[in-house]
Design a protein around this motif. Structure first.
Motif, PDB file in Angstrom:
ATOM      1  N   TYR A  52       0.840  -1.187   0.000  1.00 17.10           N
ATOM      2  CA  TYR A  52       0.000   0.000   0.000  1.00 17.10           C
ATOM      3  C   TYR A  52       0.880   1.243   0.000  1.00 17.10           C
ATOM      4  O   TYR A  52       2.031   1.222   0.416  1.00 17.10           O
ATOM      5  CB  TYR A  52      -0.959   0.008   1.195  1.00 17.10           C
ATOM      6  CG  TYR A  52      -0.302   0.064   2.538  1.00 17.10           C
ATOM      7  CD1 TYR A  52       0.054   1.293   3.109  1.00 17.10           C
ATOM      8  CD2 TYR A  52      -0.045  -1.086   3.264  1.00 17.10           C
ATOM      9  CE1 TYR A  52       0.658   1.353   4.346  1.00 17.10           C
ATOM     10  CE2 TYR A  52       0.560  -1.028   4.500  1.00 17.10           C
ATOM     11  CZ  TYR A  52       0.897   0.188   5.037  1.00 17.10           C
ATOM     12  OH  TYR A  52       1.495   0.248   6.266  1.00 17.10           O
ATOM     13  N   ILE A  53       0.312   2.336  -0.515  1.00 13.21           N
ATOM     14  CA  ILE A  53       1.004   3.605  -0.641  1.00 13.21           C
ATOM     15  C   ILE A  53       0.196   4.672   0.093  1.00 13.21           C
ATOM     16  O   ILE A  53      -1.038   4.701  -0.022  1.00 13.21           O
ATOM     17  CB  ILE A  53       1.179   4.005  -2.124  1.00 13.21           C
ATOM     18  CG1 ILE A  53       1.866   2.894  -2.911  1.00 13.21           C
ATOM     19  CG2 ILE A  53       1.964   5.309  -2.244  1.00 13.21           C
ATOM     20  CD1 ILE A  53       3.280   2.603  -2.466  1.00 13.21           C
ATOM     21  N   LYS A  86      -6.209  -1.538  -5.996  1.00 11.44           N
ATOM     22  CA  LYS A  86      -7.212  -2.493  -5.528  1.00 11.44           C
ATOM     23  C   LYS A  86      -8.249  -1.811  -4.646  1.00 11.44           C
ATOM     24  O   LYS A  86      -9.442  -2.086  -4.739  1.00 11.44           O
ATOM     25  CB  LYS A  86      -6.524  -3.620  -4.741  1.00 11.44           C
ATOM     26  CG  LYS A  86      -7.481  -4.657  -4.189  1.00 11.44           C
ATOM     27  CD  LYS A  86      -6.717  -5.731  -3.414  1.00 11.44           C
ATOM     28  CE  LYS A  86      -7.678  -6.765  -2.840  1.00 11.44           C
ATOM     29  NZ  LYS A  86      -6.945  -7.796  -2.053  1.00 11.44           N
ATOM     30  N   GLU A  87      -7.799  -0.913  -3.799  1.00 15.51           N
ATOM     31  CA  GLU A  87      -8.706  -0.224  -2.879  1.00 15.51           C
ATOM     32  C   GLU A  87      -8.111   1.139  -2.540  1.00 15.51           C
ATOM     33  O   GLU A  87      -6.882   1.306  -2.494  1.00 15.51           O
ATOM     34  CB  GLU A  87      -8.915  -1.053  -1.611  1.00 15.51           C
ATOM     35  CG  GLU A  87      -9.916  -0.465  -0.636  1.00 15.51           C
ATOM     36  CD  GLU A  87     -10.048  -1.301   0.628  1.00 15.51           C
ATOM     37  OE1 GLU A  87     -11.064  -1.172   1.323  1.00 15.51           O
ATOM     38  OE2 GLU A  87      -9.113  -2.080   0.917  1.00 15.51           O
ATOM     39  N   MET A  88      -8.988   2.101  -2.281  1.00 20.07           N
ATOM     40  CA  MET A  88      -8.532   3.440  -1.945  1.00 20.07           C
ATOM     41  C   MET A  88      -9.377   3.966  -0.786  1.00 20.07           C
ATOM     42  O   MET A  88     -10.604   3.962  -0.843  1.00 20.07           O
ATOM     43  CB  MET A  88      -8.645   4.370  -3.160  1.00 20.07           C
ATOM     44  CG  MET A  88      -8.049   5.751  -2.955  1.00 20.07           C
ATOM     45  SD  MET A  88      -8.193   6.784  -4.453  1.00 20.07           S
ATOM     46  CE  MET A  88      -7.187   5.845  -5.601  1.00 20.07           C
ATOM     47  N   ARG A  89      -8.696   4.406   0.258  1.00 18.57           N
ATOM     48  CA  ARG A  89      -9.366   4.978   1.424  1.00 18.57           C
ATOM     49  C   ARG A  89      -8.769   6.349   1.718  1.00 18.57           C
ATOM     50  O   ARG A  89      -7.572   6.554   1.514  1.00 18.57           O
ATOM     51  CB  ARG A  89      -9.213   4.083   2.657  1.00 18.57           C
ATOM     52  CG  ARG A  89      -9.890   2.726   2.521  1.00 18.57           C
ATOM     53  CD  ARG A  89      -9.769   1.935   3.801  1.00 18.57           C
ATOM     54  NE  ARG A  89     -10.410   0.636   3.700  1.00 18.57           N
ATOM     55  CZ  ARG A  89     -10.492  -0.238   4.715  1.00 18.57           C
ATOM     56  NH1 ARG A  89      -9.956   0.075   5.881  1.00 18.57           N
ATOM     57  NH2 ARG A  89     -11.093  -1.386   4.536  1.00 18.57           N
ATOM     58  N   SER A  90      -9.600   7.260   2.183  1.00 18.97           N
ATOM     59  CA  SER A  90      -9.121   8.613   2.435  1.00 18.97           C
ATOM     60  C   SER A  90      -9.664   9.132   3.757  1.00 18.97           C
ATOM     61  O   SER A  90     -10.664   8.634   4.287  1.00 18.97           O
ATOM     62  CB  SER A  90      -9.561   9.546   1.296  1.00 18.97           C
ATOM     63  OG  SER A  90     -10.972   9.631   1.232  1.00 18.97           O
ATOM     64  N   ILE A 101      -3.689   3.863  -0.540  1.00 18.79           N
ATOM     65  CA  ILE A 101      -3.980   3.073  -1.739  1.00 18.79           C
ATOM     66  C   ILE A 101      -3.449   1.662  -1.517  1.00 18.79           C
ATOM     67  O   ILE A 101      -2.251   1.472  -1.296  1.00 18.79           O
ATOM     68  CB  ILE A 101      -3.331   3.692  -2.985  1.00 18.79           C
ATOM     69  CG1 ILE A 101      -3.773   5.148  -3.149  1.00 18.79           C
ATOM     70  CG2 ILE A 101      -3.653   2.884  -4.232  1.00 18.79           C
ATOM     71  CD1 ILE A 101      -2.988   5.898  -4.197  1.00 18.79           C
ATOM     72  N   THR A 102      -4.332   0.694  -1.578  1.00 17.35           N
ATOM     73  CA  THR A 102      -3.939  -0.713  -1.492  1.00 17.35           C
ATOM     74  C   THR A 102      -3.742  -1.256  -2.906  1.00 17.35           C
ATOM     75  O   THR A 102      -4.630  -1.123  -3.753  1.00 17.35           O
ATOM     76  CB  THR A 102      -5.005  -1.533  -0.753  1.00 17.35           C
ATOM     77  OG1 THR A 102      -5.223  -0.969   0.545  1.00 17.35           O
ATOM     78  CG2 THR A 102      -4.550  -2.976  -0.589  1.00 17.35           C
ATOM     79  N   LEU A 103      -2.581  -1.852  -3.150  1.00 16.19           N
ATOM     80  CA  LEU A 103      -2.250  -2.355  -4.479  1.00 16.19           C
ATOM     81  C   LEU A 103      -2.626  -3.830  -4.607  1.00 16.19           C
ATOM     82  O   LEU A 103      -2.729  -4.559  -3.613  1.00 16.19           O
ATOM     83  CB  LEU A 103      -0.757  -2.178  -4.751  1.00 16.19           C
ATOM     84  CG  LEU A 103      -0.211  -0.754  -4.634  1.00 16.19           C
ATOM     85  CD1 LEU A 103       1.276  -0.732  -4.952  1.00 16.19           C
ATOM     86  CD2 LEU A 103      -0.962   0.196  -5.540  1.00 16.19           C
ATOM     87  N   SER A 104      -2.811  -4.252  -5.834  1.00 13.64           N
ATOM     88  CA  SER A 104      -3.065  -5.663  -6.096  1.00 13.64           C
ATOM     89  C   SER A 104      -1.839  -6.480  -5.727  1.00 13.64           C
ATOM     90  O   SER A 104      -0.700  -6.008  -5.831  1.00 13.64           O
ATOM     91  CB  SER A 104      -3.402  -5.863  -7.580  1.00 13.64           C
ATOM     92  OG  SER A 104      -4.541  -5.095  -7.939  1.00 13.64           O
ATOM     93  N   PHE A 112       4.461   1.780  -9.758  1.00 14.45           N
ATOM     94  CA  PHE A 112       3.227   2.494  -9.409  1.00 14.45           C
ATOM     95  C   PHE A 112       3.543   3.852  -8.805  1.00 14.45           C
ATOM     96  O   PHE A 112       2.881   4.849  -9.103  1.00 14.45           O
ATOM     97  CB  PHE A 112       2.397   1.654  -8.432  1.00 14.45           C
ATOM     98  CG  PHE A 112       1.112   2.320  -8.036  1.00 14.45           C
ATOM     99  CD1 PHE A 112      -0.030   2.168  -8.809  1.00 14.45           C
ATOM    100  CD2 PHE A 112       1.038   3.113  -6.892  1.00 14.45           C
ATOM    101  CE1 PHE A 112      -1.215   2.800  -8.455  1.00 14.45           C
ATOM    102  CE2 PHE A 112      -0.144   3.738  -6.525  1.00 14.45           C
ATOM    103  CZ  PHE A 112      -1.271   3.572  -7.322  1.00 14.45           C
ATOM    104  N   ILE A 113       4.552   3.917  -7.942  1.00 13.12           N
ATOM    105  CA  ILE A 113       4.913   5.193  -7.324  1.00 13.12           C
ATOM    106  C   ILE A 113       5.323   6.206  -8.378  1.00 13.12           C
ATOM    107  O   ILE A 113       4.950   7.388  -8.317  1.00 13.12           O
ATOM    108  CB  ILE A 113       6.044   4.982  -6.295  1.00 13.12           C
ATOM    109  CG1 ILE A 113       5.496   4.285  -5.042  1.00 13.12           C
ATOM    110  CG2 ILE A 113       6.688   6.299  -5.905  1.00 13.12           C
ATOM    111  CD1 ILE A 113       6.549   4.005  -4.007  1.00 13.12           C
ATOM    112  N   ASP A 114       6.087   5.773  -9.383  1.00 18.05           N
ATOM    113  CA  ASP A 114       6.505   6.687 -10.443  1.00 18.05           C
ATOM    114  C   ASP A 114       5.302   7.249 -11.196  1.00 18.05           C
ATOM    115  O   ASP A 114       5.223   8.466 -11.446  1.00 18.05           O
ATOM    116  CB  ASP A 114       7.447   5.969 -11.412  1.00 18.05           C
ATOM    117  CG  ASP A 114       8.777   5.606 -10.762  1.00 18.05           C
ATOM    118  OD1 ASP A 114       9.128   6.239  -9.746  1.00 18.05           O
ATOM    119  OD2 ASP A 114       9.451   4.683 -11.260  1.00 18.05           O
ATOM    120  N   ARG A 115       4.360   6.386 -11.557  1.00 16.41           N
ATOM    121  CA  ARG A 115       3.185   6.853 -12.300  1.00 16.41           C
ATOM    122  C   ARG A 115       2.289   7.723 -11.429  1.00 16.41           C
ATOM    123  O   ARG A 115       1.760   8.746 -11.885  1.00 16.41           O
ATOM    124  CB  ARG A 115       2.410   5.653 -12.855  1.00 16.41           C
ATOM    125  CG  ARG A 115       3.129   4.914 -13.974  1.00 16.41           C
ATOM    126  CD  ARG A 115       2.183   3.973 -14.687  1.00 16.41           C
ATOM    127  NE  ARG A 115       1.786   2.872 -13.823  1.00 16.41           N
ATOM    128  CZ  ARG A 115       2.416   1.702 -13.759  1.00 16.41           C
ATOM    129  NH1 ARG A 115       3.498   1.512 -14.510  1.00 16.41           N
ATOM    130  NH2 ARG A 115       1.998   0.756 -12.964  1.00 16.41           N
TER     131      ARG A 115
END
Length: 267
Positions: A52-53, A86-90, A101-104, A112-115
C-alpha cells in the motif's frame, strides 16, 4: 520386500557400521549449523512486503470539509484509474488529508509510485498553499533481538547506561539501527515563586515569552560572495539548565539584565 523390512535393514546396517552412522550424524549437524548461520534469517517477525502507498497533503487553515472538497477528492480522481489500484481509502482533517492506496498482490510498487507521482504533479486545480508530500514506500524495520537493561539505580542512570549500550551496538559491523524504548524523554522544570514575580513585576506569560525568544534557532537568509553563498543562522537553542538559566528575562535602564537563574529554580 516390504517397506518395514527395508527400514529395519538400514537400521541394522548402521548398527553394524557405527563409523558410518557417526559420520552421517556429523554431516547432518554440520549442514544444520551452516544453514542456521548463513541461510536462515534471524528475526523476531517474518519479513513481508507492504502493498500500500500513503499520500499525505497539507493545507494550513482549511477545515475538514474544505480539505475533502478541494484536496482529497482531486487526489482520488487523479489516481483512481491507475493500474494496480485495488482499494482506496481517504481521510480529511483540519489542515491535512491522507489517501491510502492498497495495491493488487504482486504489483510492482516502484513502478506504481513513479506513475502516481507524475499524476499528482500534473494536478493544476489545487488551491494555492496545498503541499503534497513526495510518495515513498512505507518502511518497516525488522527486529532481530531485544536487549533488556535493569538495575537498582535511578531512572537517569539507567537511561544513560542504555544509551551507552545502544552506541556500542551501533558500532558493531552489520548493525544498521538500534532504537531505545521504554524510557521517558528528558524534561526540564523551571519554577518561579509568586514572591519573585511580585518583586520584579513579572507574569508567567512574560517569562514564557522570554524563554521562547531566548531559546531558538532561526535562519537569516543567505549572502552572495565571490566564493559562493554564505548561510546566516542564529544559534541560540538552549538544551540544559545552564543554557536556560542564562536567558535574560528583564533588561534594566542601567544596562543590567535579570537572568532566568536569578529568579527561578531549574531542574
Amino acid at each position: 520386500m516390504s517397506e518395514h523390512s527395508t527400514n529395519t535393514g538400514w537400521i541394522a546396517w548402521f548398527a553394524r557400521n557405527h563409523v558410518a552412522a557417526n559420520l552421517l550424524m556429523m554431516a547432518i549437524i554440520s549442514s544444520g549449523a551452516i544453514a542456521v548461520s548463513r541461510f536462515i534469517p534471524l528475526e523476531v517477525f517474518p519479513s513481508f512486503t507492504l502493498e500500500y502507498i500513503n499520500v499525505s497533503a497539507s493545507y494550513p487553515g482549511a477545515t475538514p470539509s474544505e480539505m475533502e472538497e478541494a484536496v482529497t477528492v482531486r487526489i482520488e480522481q487523479a489516481l483512481q484509474d491507475l493500474e494496480g489500484v485495488k482499494e482506496m481509502r481517504s481521510r480529511s482533517g483540519e489542515g491535512n488529508a491522507g489517501v491510502t492506496i492498497t495495491l493488487s498482490r504482486g504489483f510492482d510498487t516502484e513502478a506504481f509510485i513513479d506513475r502516481a507521482q507524475q499524476r499528482l504533479d500534473d494536478i493544476n486545480t489545487l488551491p494555492e498553499g496545498v503541499t503534497i508530500a513526495p510518495l515513498s514506500l512505507p518502511v518497516r524495520t525488522r527486529e532481530v533481538i531485544s536487549v533488556a537493561i535493569y538495575g537498582q539505580v535511578s531512572e537517569r542512570q539507567l537511561r544513560e547506561r542504555a544509551e551507552q549500550v545502544r552506541d556500542d551496538l551501533l558500532a558493531l559491523e552489520d548493525v544498521t539501527q538500534v532504537s531505545l524504548t521504554g524510557v521517558r524523554n528528558y524534561e526540564l522544570t523551571i519554577e518561579v515563586s509568586e514572591a519573585q514575580l511580585r518583586r520584579h513585576s513579572l507574569t508567567l506569560a512574560q517569562i514564557g515569552d522570554a524563554i521562547r525568544r531566548g531559546s531558538t534557532e532561526t535562519s537569516a537568509g543567505t549572502l552572495r560572495a565571490g566564493s559562493g553563498q554564505i548561510l546566516l543562522r542564529t544559534r541560540g537553542q538552549a538544551y540544559n539548565a545552564d543554557d536556560y538559566g542564562n536567558i535574560p528575562v528583564l533588561s534594566r535602564n542601567d544596562g543590567s539584565q535579570l537572568l532566568l537563574r536569578d529568579i527561578a529554580t531549574l531542574r
